[in-house]
Design an enzyme around this catalytic site. Structure first.
Site, PDB file in Angstrom:
ATOM      1  N   GLU A  93       0.714  -1.231   0.037  1.00 30.61           N
ATOM      2  CA  GLU A  93      -0.251  -0.066  -0.210  1.00 30.61           C
ATOM      3  C   GLU A  93       0.849   1.321   0.107  1.00 30.61           C
ATOM      4  O   GLU A  93       0.450   2.321   0.519  1.00 30.61           O
ATOM      5  CB  GLU A  93      -1.060  -0.290   1.102  1.00 30.61           C
ATOM      6  CG  GLU A  93      -0.269   0.106   2.610  1.00 30.61           C
ATOM      7  CD  GLU A  93       0.064  -1.278   3.161  1.00 30.61           C
ATOM      8  OE1 GLU A  93       0.413  -2.200   2.182  1.00 30.61           O
ATOM      9  OE2 GLU A  93       0.353  -1.536   4.302  1.00 30.61           O
ATOM     10  N   HIS A 120      -8.049  -3.863  -1.011  1.00 27.81           N
ATOM     11  CA  HIS A 120      -7.163  -3.878  -0.062  1.00 27.81           C
ATOM     12  C   HIS A 120      -6.182  -2.926   0.220  1.00 27.81           C
ATOM     13  O   HIS A 120      -6.356  -2.283   1.149  1.00 27.81           O
ATOM     14  CB  HIS A 120      -6.598  -5.348   0.022  1.00 27.81           C
ATOM     15  CG  HIS A 120      -5.832  -5.613   1.363  1.00 27.81           C
ATOM     16  ND1 HIS A 120      -6.370  -6.322   2.366  1.00 27.81           N
ATOM     17  CD2 HIS A 120      -4.605  -5.194   1.524  1.00 27.81           C
ATOM     18  CE1 HIS A 120      -5.541  -6.301   3.317  1.00 27.81           C
ATOM     19  NE2 HIS A 120      -4.436  -5.674   3.003  1.00 27.81           N
ATOM     20  N   GLU A 121      -5.512  -2.859  -0.883  1.00 26.54           N
ATOM     21  CA  GLU A 121      -4.346  -1.788  -0.959  1.00 26.54           C
ATOM     22  C   GLU A 121      -4.968  -0.260  -0.695  1.00 26.54           C
ATOM     23  O   GLU A 121      -4.638   0.584  -0.032  1.00 26.54           O
ATOM     24  CB  GLU A 121      -3.344  -1.677  -1.915  1.00 26.54           C
ATOM     25  CG  GLU A 121      -2.618  -3.284  -2.229  1.00 26.54           C
ATOM     26  CD  GLU A 121      -2.393  -3.913  -0.842  1.00 26.54           C
ATOM     27  OE1 GLU A 121      -2.020  -3.188   0.111  1.00 26.54           O
ATOM     28  OE2 GLU A 121      -2.130  -5.124  -0.869  1.00 26.54           O
ATOM     29  N   HIS A 177      -6.202   0.568   2.609  1.00 27.12           N
ATOM     30  CA  HIS A 177      -4.774   1.037   3.509  1.00 27.12           C
ATOM     31  C   HIS A 177      -4.860   2.291   3.483  1.00 27.12           C
ATOM     32  O   HIS A 177      -4.210   3.035   4.415  1.00 27.12           O
ATOM     33  CB  HIS A 177      -3.747   0.292   3.027  1.00 27.12           C
ATOM     34  CG  HIS A 177      -3.426  -0.948   3.641  1.00 27.12           C
ATOM     35  ND1 HIS A 177      -3.315  -1.166   4.962  1.00 27.12           N
ATOM     36  CD2 HIS A 177      -3.024  -2.043   3.253  1.00 27.12           C
ATOM     37  CE1 HIS A 177      -3.043  -2.400   5.156  1.00 27.12           C
ATOM     38  NE2 HIS A 177      -2.813  -3.052   3.993  1.00 27.12           N
ATOM     39  N   GLU A 228      -3.945  -4.343   9.357  1.00 24.81           N
ATOM     40  CA  GLU A 228      -4.306  -5.466   8.395  1.00 24.81           C
ATOM     41  C   GLU A 228      -5.715  -5.858   8.801  1.00 24.81           C
ATOM     42  O   GLU A 228      -6.442  -6.224   7.761  1.00 24.81           O
ATOM     43  CB  GLU A 228      -3.263  -6.642   8.118  1.00 24.81           C
ATOM     44  CG  GLU A 228      -1.951  -6.083   8.021  1.00 24.81           C
ATOM     45  CD  GLU A 228      -2.073  -5.484   6.427  1.00 24.81           C
ATOM     46  OE1 GLU A 228      -2.871  -5.552   5.813  1.00 24.81           O
ATOM     47  OE2 GLU A 228      -0.954  -4.811   6.119  1.00 24.81           O
ATOM     48  N   ASP A 262       8.318  -9.579  10.146  1.00 33.75           N
ATOM     49  CA  ASP A 262       7.813 -10.222   9.233  1.00 33.75           C
ATOM     50  C   ASP A 262       7.207 -11.447   9.461  1.00 33.75           C
ATOM     51  O   ASP A 262       6.189 -12.093   8.933  1.00 33.75           O
ATOM     52  CB  ASP A 262       8.682 -10.368   7.805  1.00 33.75           C
ATOM     53  CG  ASP A 262       9.036  -9.142   7.290  1.00 33.75           C
ATOM     54  OD1 ASP A 262       8.289  -8.072   7.527  1.00 33.75           O
ATOM     55  OD2 ASP A 262       9.887  -9.320   6.387  1.00 33.75           O
ATOM     56  N   TYR A 284      -4.841 -10.409   9.777  1.00 34.21           N
ATOM     57  CA  TYR A 284      -5.731 -10.097   8.710  1.00 34.21           C
ATOM     58  C   TYR A 284      -7.229 -10.471   9.157  1.00 34.21           C
ATOM     59  O   TYR A 284      -8.152  -9.735   9.279  1.00 34.21           O
ATOM     60  CB  TYR A 284      -5.397 -10.694   7.329  1.00 34.21           C
ATOM     61  CG  TYR A 284      -4.096 -10.203   6.772  1.00 34.21           C
ATOM     62  CD1 TYR A 284      -2.881 -10.416   7.342  1.00 34.21           C
ATOM     63  CD2 TYR A 284      -4.235  -9.204   5.882  1.00 34.21           C
ATOM     64  CE1 TYR A 284      -1.639  -9.850   6.929  1.00 34.21           C
ATOM     65  CE2 TYR A 284      -3.177  -8.570   5.337  1.00 34.21           C
ATOM     66  CZ  TYR A 284      -1.735  -8.945   5.647  1.00 34.21           C
ATOM     67  OH  TYR A 284      -0.608  -8.549   5.106  1.00 34.21           O
TER      68      TYR A 284
HETATM   69  N1  BES Z   1       1.068  -4.423   3.893  1.00 35.95           N
HETATM   70  C1  BES Z   1       0.899  -5.507   3.461  1.00 35.95           C
HETATM   71  C2  BES Z   1       1.885  -6.550   2.825  1.00 35.95           C
HETATM   72  C3  BES Z   1       3.119  -6.777   3.901  1.00 35.95           C
HETATM   73  C4  BES Z   1       2.765  -6.914   5.213  1.00 35.95           C
HETATM   74  C5  BES Z   1       4.362  -6.525   3.652  1.00 35.95           C
HETATM   75  C6  BES Z   1       3.706  -7.106   6.029  1.00 35.95           C
HETATM   76  C7  BES Z   1       5.375  -6.799   4.347  1.00 35.95           C
HETATM   77  C8  BES Z   1       5.065  -6.955   5.802  1.00 35.95           C
HETATM   78  C9  BES Z   1      -0.139  -5.506   2.003  1.00 35.95           C
HETATM   79  O1  BES Z   1      -1.128  -4.755   2.224  1.00 35.95           O
HETATM   80  C10 BES Z   1      -1.051  -6.907   2.140  1.00 35.95           C
HETATM   81  O2  BES Z   1      -1.710  -7.307   3.210  1.00 35.95           O
HETATM   82  N2  BES Z   1      -0.879  -7.821   0.821  1.00 35.95           N
HETATM   83  C11 BES Z   1      -1.395  -8.893   0.707  1.00 35.95           C
HETATM   84  C12 BES Z   1      -2.569  -8.911  -0.344  1.00 35.95           C
HETATM   85  C13 BES Z   1      -3.864  -8.722   0.374  1.00 35.95           C
HETATM   86  C14 BES Z   1      -4.874  -8.762  -0.842  1.00 35.95           C
HETATM   87  C15 BES Z   1      -4.211  -9.674   1.407  1.00 35.95           C
HETATM   88  C16 BES Z   1      -0.570  -9.669   0.308  1.00 35.95           C
HETATM   89  O3  BES Z   1       0.529  -9.407  -0.373  1.00 35.95           O
HETATM   90  O4  BES Z   1      -0.555 -10.905   0.183  1.00 35.95           O
HETATM   91 ZN    ZN Z   2      -2.575  -5.132   3.861  1.00 37.69          ZN
END
Ligand code: BES
Ligand code: ZN
Length: 597
Positions: free
Chosen positions: A265, A289-290, A293, A312, A367, A375
């Site tokens: 995002e 989703h993005e 954010h 999330e 991470d 989520y």
């Molecule tokens: N912010 C996240 C990606 C992220 C989270 C990167 C933690 C590094 C550490 C992003 O918004 C996200 O949640 N992406 C999901 C997709 C979403 C549709 C659930 C993904 O990448 O799977």
């Molecule tokens: Zn996210």
């Protein structure tokens, strides 16, 4: 709002960076960024005589500060010992009257927050490509910065690239045409370091409306513009629910397939995997989703990575509200049902302490906290509040929450206090029915957690049972008229492993090995590994060597690794694929596969 962030060495309670100016050369020849970062700060503690920044693997050439009337002079710095997770603190001595310092530095080719792609790894195959991924704590691998989400800053940047390439950032100033090797950006809204973002490559732009658009390599641009055509509608839906979009533009950058996430995002410029380009817009809840954010995460930000669920969980809830507005209640319901299924599977895998929304991540890589749990459990928690207090009341609450905490970073405790004051205390009978402590501080799911239902998915489930019981032949399955989510549910509900003749029957009728939908392909390839279905072997290898999205590759390698022969295959494929994967994906997979090189 001072919560200790165990993932940063910086001491924002003493000195706080407010603005950064970047001046960087993108050196594809050496795979480094090189130049300066000028940090403007405020002394919270008047007596503070040093500034501490986070770094990871940076080469620091010099640190400078303006002394007596604006002449820049070298000032002392020391780089502490490098921690494998946190990197190394950079301590810079501050002259008494200075309000800014300049760091001359370069990144290294292996920077964890950057991926440098050679031309063959791109769609066009002619030009190299660079992109950043700063969340959670990788900004420090390309900028010396206070890399904690508690510190928000504005920024400016001058970026130089080879003249035939285009640079973009999560900021104002992205070019919509023309190239020339020199780009200027400015970001007037205050953001945390994990939202700093840059990319450079052979990029073209297509507008999607008056304030939305898409950047992609020329070969993908038309497909991307078609896939994301509903972006403006999504923005309008989110604004109706949660108030004005506060970031001016919303563009999407389609990255090469090695991008390790689905989406990121980055403000004004979401980074997205090309694996969602299904042709039928079936996977665009990623954009919902993005975009969500832009309220939950970017506007109101988790103060530490223990509060990640505030980003999330809220975003997943809002994502489905946007889905409902734009694609209708049945679509949103399908997503919610699949989400709860994912959550239940995740809970089976996770240790108790990783099932807590307000998670303890001390001594760990943040991470590691990015499982489905924050989520989906976070989203169910908000949904339970919506069901209890009613949609109008809850929508009003959330909208006021975003206004109240706009452009601030908050902790779980800040949210709980606000929730009590503005929702719970207004109806004590209902409030008594909210097991707040259980939701936020305990593992698993409360018994009363919402159980979303979808008639469309129940049909898919019923038909899966009928086909399993041989009551309907594969040739008569309504696959062609089904939505992607129904197809996924059908596949998920089949016995596992499926006997080989049944795998063949399905494949022959539905063409699953050849599907162009990556979600369906992923599900089918998992089933193929479990069933020992060799016909899909080549497709699996192709999938794993051409896509680096962690959500797909991690479970596939894990499934392969469950048998000795499978593990050998996994290692053989990984050996080929690894040079093309992102450093973050490599780190995950090296650990899982116990890779020794
Ligand atoms: N912010 C996240 C990606 C992220 C989270 C990167 C933690 C590094 C550490 C992003 O918004 C996200 O949640 N992406 C999901 C997709 C979403 C549709 C659930 C993904 O990448 O799977
Ligand atoms: Zn996210």
């Amino acid at each position: 709002m001072a919560a200790r962030d165990v993932h940063s060495y910086s001491e924002p309670g003493r000195v706080r960076v407010r603005h950064v100016d970047l001046d960087l050369d993108v050196r594809f020849d050496r795979r480094i960024l090189e130049g300066t970062a000028t940090l403007v700060f405020e002394r919270i503690d008047r007596a503070a005589d040093s500034l501490v920044l986070d770094t990871r693997g940076l080469d620091i050439a010099a640190t400078e500060a303006p002394v007596d009337g604006g002449n820049w002079r070298a000032v002392e710095f020391s780089l502490g010992a490098a921690d494998p997770i946190l990197g190394a603190p950079l301590r810079i001595a501050l002259p008494a009257d200075a309000d800014r310092v300049r760091v001359r530095y370069a990144t290294r080719p292996g920077a964890s927050g950057l991926q440098w792609l050679s031309p063959p790894q791109t769609a066009g195959r002619k030009h190299p490509f660079l992109f950043s991924q700063s969340q959670a704590i990788h900004a420090r691998s390309w900028i010396p910065i206070q890399d904690t989400p508690q510190v928000r800053l504005t920024y400016g940047a001058t970026i130089r690239t080879p003249s035939e390439l285009v640079a973009v950032m999560g900021a104002a100033g992205n070019p919509t045409s023309g190239r020339g090797g020199m780009y200027r950006f400015s970001m007037p809204q205050r953001i945390p370091a994990y939202l700093l973002a840059i990319a450079a490559g052979d990029l073209a732009f297509a507008p999607l409306g008056h304030r939305a658009g898409v950047y992609a390599e020329p070969a993908l641009l038309d497909r991307a513009a078609h896939e994301f055509a509903d972006t403006e509608k999504m923005m309008e839906a989110a604004e109706r629910l949660y108030g004005p979009y506060r970031w001016d533009r919303y563009d999407v950058l389609v990255l090469p397939p090695s991008f390790p996430f689905g989406g990121m995002e980055n403000p004004r410029l979401t980074f997205a995997t090309p694996t969602v380009l299904a042709g039928d817009r079936s996977l665009v809840s990623l954009i919902a989703h993005e975009l969500a954010h832009s309220w939950s995460g970017n506007l109101v930000t988790n103060a530490t990575w223990s509060d990640f669920w505030l980003n999330e969980g809220f975003t997943t809830y809002i994502e489905r509200r946007i889905d409902e507005e734009v694609y209708g209640p049945e679509f949103a319901a399908m997503e919610a049902v699949l989400g709860r299924q994912d959550l239940e599977e995740e809970i089976e895998r996770l240790d108790d302490h990783d099932e807590i929304l307000h998670i303890d991540l001390a001594g760990r890589d943040p991470d590691d906290g990015a499982t489905r749990l924050p989520y989906e459990k976070g989203s169910l928690f908000l949904r339970s509040l919506e069901e209890l207090f009613g949609r109008p009341r809850f929508d009003e609450f959330l909208r006021a929450y975003f206004d109240h905490f706009a452009f601030q970073s908050i902790t779980t405790a800040d949210f709980v206090a606000y929730l009590k004051e503005h929702l719970l205390s207004r109806d004590s009978a209902k409030a008594a029915a909210v097991p707040l402590e259980t939701w936020i501080e305990k593992p698993g799911l409360p018994e009363e957690a919402p159980r979303p239902r979808s008639a469309a998915l129940e049909e898919a489930q019923r038909i899966a049972a009928d086909w399993t019981a041989a009551k309907v032949p594969a040739s008569e399955l309504p696959f062609a008229r089904w939505k992607t989510q129904q197809r996924l549910q059908f596949l998920r509900q089949l016995p596992s492993p499926l006997p080989l003749p049944r795998m063949k029957e399905l494949d022959a009728a539905l063409g699953l090995t050849a599907t162009g939908n990556n979600e369906v392909a992923f599900q089918w390839l998992l089933m193929s590994i479990r069933a020992g279905y060799a016909i899909a072997d080549a497709r699996l290898e192709d999938f794993l060597t051409s896509i680096g999205r962690r959500k797909y590759i991690k479970p596939l390698y894990e499934e392969l690794s469950k048998t000795a022969a499978g593990r050998e295959r996994a290692l053989a494929i990984y050996g080929k694929a690894r040079p093309g994967y992102h450093p973050i994906a490599v780190d995950t997979m090296d650990r899982i596969l116990d890779w020794k090189g």
